[in-house]
Design a protein around this motif. Structure first.
Motif, short mmCIF file in Angstrom:
data_model
loop_
_atom_site.label_atom_id
_atom_site.label_comp_id
_atom_site.label_asym_id
_atom_site.label_seq_id
_atom_site.Cartn_x
_atom_site.Cartn_y
_atom_site.Cartn_z
N SER A 7 23.18 -20.54 34.99
CA SER A 7 23.91 -20.98 36.18
C SER A 7 24.18 -19.78 37.07
N PRO A 8 24.23 -19.97 38.37
CA PRO A 8 24.50 -18.83 39.25
C PRO A 8 25.93 -18.31 39.18
N VAL A 9 26.84 -19.17 38.68
CA VAL A 9 28.25 -18.79 38.54
C VAL A 9 28.67 -19.08 37.11
N VAL A 10 29.37 -18.12 36.50
CA VAL A 10 29.90 -18.29 35.15
C VAL A 10 31.42 -18.16 35.21
N PHE A 11 32.12 -19.18 34.70
CA PHE A 11 33.56 -19.13 34.49
C PHE A 11 33.80 -18.77 33.04
N SER A 12 34.60 -17.75 32.76
CA SER A 12 34.96 -17.47 31.38
C SER A 12 36.45 -17.66 31.18
#
Length: 310
Positions: free
Chosen positions: A72-77
């Motif tokens: 994915s182009p954005v990763v939420f951790s």
């Protein structure tokens, strides 16, 4: 432990998603679900694969390997602490698998020092980094009403803002350097811990004077201490409802100690935070480590004059 990963070319990962959520405990799972409800294509990875099954049923794509998270182009951790962030993102080599232009949004409460380090490491890998710690527990996350504190390069913050808005009541942007968001978060945690201990002391005074705790909390939160922190934790204190935990003394002490370390790095003393750290330690040692940190009130109810050092 997360095993070192091999770089996974994005064209080899058989998922087409908008955002990946890494860490699917109570907060991460709620965030993933709300992103799906907002119409985003969501993937998720968690060290404990069993936690992913309910999310798959909700429409989330399960990732099997940590090297896939940047498909994915954005990763939420949404990880627990500094050590978890280091293990999953620094030590595993996962950033080497990230395509240029990807963005990592770290929603965890970590030390400002680690946030500064993380920004530099990500920049060296060609990956954007935004700090976005949250205020609000699991029920607030489920309702999509978190308050998110964001900081980072303005163009990156604006790029991920729609995703953050999908899981929050408001996004508060506090600066261009990621560590600024984490400074705000640890400062806020001191305020919350202070509110819990203050309410615990006020209720204990009232109870020892034969005044009903529920009446006290309703009176105080309707007059001199309004707001969700005093109201929510005051209710737990009045009911002595410390389990299941929304947030434990172990995590609370970790956050208060992060604030103390940040203050010390600037030459600032925090006498109240020092006391809170000790009180949270007492609660942990008394067996409340897995209870809610409102269990500070249980300690206070049984604290006699000589125990308080008077």
């Amino acid at each position: 432990m997360v095993e070192p990963v091999q770089a996974v070319p994005i064209w080899k990962v058989d998922v087409m998603t908008d955002v990946t959520v890494v860490g699917t405990g109570g907060m991460g799972a709620a965030i993933a679900r709300n992103l799906v409800r907002a119409g985003y294509r969501v993937a998720a990875w968690n060290r404990d694969r069993a936690r992913l099954a309910p999310l798959v049923d909700a429409g989330v794509v399960r990732l099997e390997q940590p090297g896939e998270v940047f498909s994915s182009p954005v990763v939420f951790s949404v990880l627990a602490d500094d050590a978890a962030v280091r293990e999953v993102f620094f030590d595993s080599g996962v950033l080497d698998a990230a395509p240029s232009g990807a963005v990592h949004v770290n929603l965890a409460t970590i030390s400002p020092a680690l946030a500064e380090e993380a920004a530099a490491i990500h920049a060296g890998k060609g990956v954007g980094y935004v700090a976005a710690p949250m205020f609000g527990g699991v029920p607030v996350a489920v309702a999509g009403k978190l308050n998110v504190v964001s900081a980072g390069a303005p163009e990156l913050v604006e790029r991920v803002r729609p995703l953050l808005e999908a899981v929050s009541a408001r996004v508060w942007t506090v600066g261009d350097s990621p560590q600024q968001a984490n400074v705000v978060k640890v400062a806020g945690q001191v305020l919350i811990a202070s509110a819990i201990q203050s309410m615990a002391e006020a209720v204990a005074i009232g109870e020892r004077g034969d005044v009903d705790a529920k009446t006290l909390v309703e009176l105080f939160t309707s007059t001199i201490t309004p707001g969700p922190v005093y109201t929510n934790y005051g209710g737990l204190i009045a009911r002595q409802a410390y389990s299941p935990a929304g947030f434990t003394p172990v995590l609370g002490r970790k956050d208060v100690d992060l604030a103390r370390s940040q203050a010390a790095s600037t030459g600032l003393g925090l006498p109240v935070a020092d006391l809170l750290s000790a009180l949270l330690t007492d609660a942990i040692e008394a067996g409340h480590g897995q209870d809610d940190w409102a269990s500070l009130a249980d300690m206070q109810r049984h604290r006699d004059l000589d125990e308080a050092g008077q």
